[in-house]
Design an enzyme around this catalytic site. Sequence first.
Site, PDB file in Angstrom:
ATOM      1  N   LYS A 206      14.281   8.932  40.125  1.00 49.96           N
ATOM      2  CA  LYS A 206      14.120   7.639  40.786  1.00 49.96           C
ATOM      3  C   LYS A 206      14.507   7.813  42.248  1.00 49.96           C
ATOM      4  O   LYS A 206      15.650   8.149  42.568  1.00 49.96           O
ATOM      5  CB  LYS A 206      14.989   6.573  40.127  1.00 49.96           C
ATOM      6  CG  LYS A 206      14.834   5.195  40.761  1.00 49.96           C
ATOM      7  CD  LYS A 206      15.674   4.160  40.028  1.00 49.96           C
ATOM      8  CE  LYS A 206      15.531   2.782  40.637  1.00 49.96           C
ATOM      9  NZ  LYS A 206      16.351   1.770  39.910  1.00 49.96           N
ATOM     10  N   ARG A 216      13.249  -6.473  44.091  1.00 52.13           N
ATOM     11  CA  ARG A 216      14.575  -6.986  44.420  1.00 52.13           C
ATOM     12  C   ARG A 216      14.526  -8.478  44.722  1.00 52.13           C
ATOM     13  O   ARG A 216      15.484  -9.203  44.441  1.00 52.13           O
ATOM     14  CB  ARG A 216      15.162  -6.193  45.584  1.00 52.13           C
ATOM     15  CG  ARG A 216      15.486  -4.743  45.182  1.00 52.13           C
ATOM     16  CD  ARG A 216      15.880  -3.867  46.357  1.00 52.13           C
ATOM     17  NE  ARG A 216      16.122  -2.495  45.915  1.00 52.13           N
ATOM     18  CZ  ARG A 216      16.260  -1.461  46.731  1.00 52.13           C
ATOM     19  NH1 ARG A 216      16.185  -1.639  48.049  1.00 52.13           N
ATOM     20  NH2 ARG A 216      16.469  -0.251  46.235  1.00 52.13           N
ATOM     21  N   LYS A 230      20.535   2.500  48.883  1.00 51.08           N
ATOM     22  CA  LYS A 230      20.968   3.175  47.661  1.00 51.08           C
ATOM     23  C   LYS A 230      20.795   4.688  47.755  1.00 51.08           C
ATOM     24  O   LYS A 230      20.619   5.370  46.758  1.00 51.08           O
ATOM     25  CB  LYS A 230      20.190   2.608  46.464  1.00 51.08           C
ATOM     26  CG  LYS A 230      20.361   1.099  46.314  1.00 51.08           C
ATOM     27  CD  LYS A 230      19.755   0.557  45.023  1.00 51.08           C
ATOM     28  CE  LYS A 230      19.993  -0.935  44.880  1.00 51.08           C
ATOM     29  NZ  LYS A 230      19.546  -1.472  43.578  1.00 51.08           N
ATOM     30  N   GLU A 246      17.018  17.104  37.770  1.00 50.79           N
ATOM     31  CA  GLU A 246      17.459  15.821  37.212  1.00 50.79           C
ATOM     32  C   GLU A 246      16.847  15.588  35.831  1.00 50.79           C
ATOM     33  O   GLU A 246      17.536  15.172  34.887  1.00 50.79           O
ATOM     34  CB  GLU A 246      17.064  14.679  38.154  1.00 50.79           C
ATOM     35  CG  GLU A 246      17.858  14.609  39.443  1.00 50.79           C
ATOM     36  CD  GLU A 246      19.163  13.846  39.279  1.00 50.79           C
ATOM     37  OE1 GLU A 246      19.531  13.510  38.133  1.00 50.79           O
ATOM     38  OE2 GLU A 246      19.814  13.583  40.302  1.00 50.79           O
ATOM     39  N   LYS A 261       9.815   7.355  39.338  1.00 46.93           N
ATOM     40  CA  LYS A 261       9.695   6.063  40.017  1.00 46.93           C
ATOM     41  C   LYS A 261       9.982   6.261  41.498  1.00 46.93           C
ATOM     42  O   LYS A 261      10.982   6.881  41.846  1.00 46.93           O
ATOM     43  CB  LYS A 261      10.686   5.067  39.394  1.00 46.93           C
ATOM     44  CG  LYS A 261      10.633   3.676  40.007  1.00 46.93           C
ATOM     45  CD  LYS A 261      11.672   2.752  39.354  1.00 46.93           C
ATOM     46  CE  LYS A 261      11.610   1.366  39.973  1.00 46.93           C
ATOM     47  NZ  LYS A 261      12.640   0.463  39.424  1.00 46.93           N
ATOM     48  N   SER A 287       6.764  -2.517  42.227  1.00 44.98           N
ATOM     49  CA  SER A 287       6.393  -3.811  42.799  1.00 44.98           C
ATOM     50  C   SER A 287       5.659  -3.679  44.123  1.00 44.98           C
ATOM     51  O   SER A 287       4.705  -4.416  44.394  1.00 44.98           O
ATOM     52  CB  SER A 287       7.641  -4.670  42.979  1.00 44.98           C
ATOM     53  OG  SER A 287       8.596  -4.012  43.806  1.00 44.98           O
ATOM     54  N   TYR A 326       2.668  -3.909  36.369  1.00 41.38           N
ATOM     55  CA  TYR A 326       2.505  -5.359  36.343  1.00 41.38           C
ATOM     56  C   TYR A 326       1.043  -5.747  36.132  1.00 41.38           C
ATOM     57  O   TYR A 326       0.744  -6.915  35.898  1.00 41.38           O
ATOM     58  CB  TYR A 326       3.022  -5.954  37.656  1.00 41.38           C
ATOM     59  CG  TYR A 326       4.470  -5.613  37.913  1.00 41.38           C
ATOM     60  CD1 TYR A 326       5.499  -6.307  37.300  1.00 41.38           C
ATOM     61  CD2 TYR A 326       4.811  -4.553  38.754  1.00 41.38           C
ATOM     62  CE1 TYR A 326       6.830  -5.983  37.513  1.00 41.38           C
ATOM     63  CE2 TYR A 326       6.131  -4.214  38.978  1.00 41.38           C
ATOM     64  CZ  TYR A 326       7.134  -4.930  38.353  1.00 41.38           C
ATOM     65  OH  TYR A 326       8.450  -4.586  38.568  1.00 41.38           O
TER      66      TYR A 326
END
Length: 342
Positions: A206, A216, A230, A246, A261, A287, A326
């Site tokens: 990610k 968000r 982040k 990872e 992602k 998104s 979505y």
Amino acid sequence: MTASFSPFAPYPAGRPRRLRRDEFTRNLVREHALSCHDLIYPVFVQEGRNRRDAVDSMPGVERLSLDELLPVAERCVELGIPALALFPVIDSSLKTPGGDEAFNPDGLIPRVVSALKQRFPQLGVMTDVALDPYTSHGQDGVLDDDGYILNDPTVEILVRQALAQARAGVDIVAPSDMMDGRIGAIRQALEGAGLIHTRIMAYSAKYASAFYGPFRDAVGSAANLGKSNKKVYQMDPGNSDEALREVAMDIAEGADMVMVKPGMPYLDIVRRVKEQLRVPTFAYQVSGEYAMLKAAAANGWLDHDAVMLESLLAFKRAGADGVLTYFALDAARLLRQDRRGG
């Protein structure tokens, strides 16, 4: 001198366009295809009744109360979409620095999970394991005095969150926090609690991406996060080898499936993970990707349905076993129409 050998006939004996001449031939030789079974539908859930609140930055997406979510779940079953992914919209009064509401067994997500599994046992339900919707600062973990996200104290809370969701009956927990060691800790806790069938889809790769803005907005963490970022726990967009490490670590710790992602800007990562590690691999068409395609289509610059299906097919071609998108309802409807037409 030995003549060089090629398995491909040169022109004119070889004419690649012959296999593109008509639809039946194109269908016969197509290497990758998209189906309804490849789709996971992310939904935003909130408290209350008869609530459908639009997400302005994501046209066509709404925050739904449980009673409004149930018909959506039924539609997923009808269309053959195998799973929903739940993301909570938490009232600001319940947000704390430690995100304690995340592991409330009577909280929003456990109640929604229980209701969905009772009503639609055949529909897979996936839950997000992360603290950002629950924290007053919008970060995915516990902060020290300098604002740095503490790894191990955060993992302890994530374990409690995953257990609460699993005990409510969720099929898949999906840690999206990017804390080190959280997959192993969650797997050990699930095994210890006898929840051996709960699957883990790890958000293993990610990235600290600029494509998350509309999400968000939808969950209400953007205002809390403010100008912070982040980058101290999500991956650097310039890194690729790190993603493989990872993923390998998460699989070794007990993940059943892994996630990349965002999606389309990181299809090279999807390809590397699938080719080199050969594990069930998923991607999230996030998104920002959704919002861009929607905006371009709304302005008449792109054909909505065509670019939607082409973008989803790209995930399959890159090696993804499935896609969180979505667009799932719209895509499944078109795919079923195409199947009936064929």
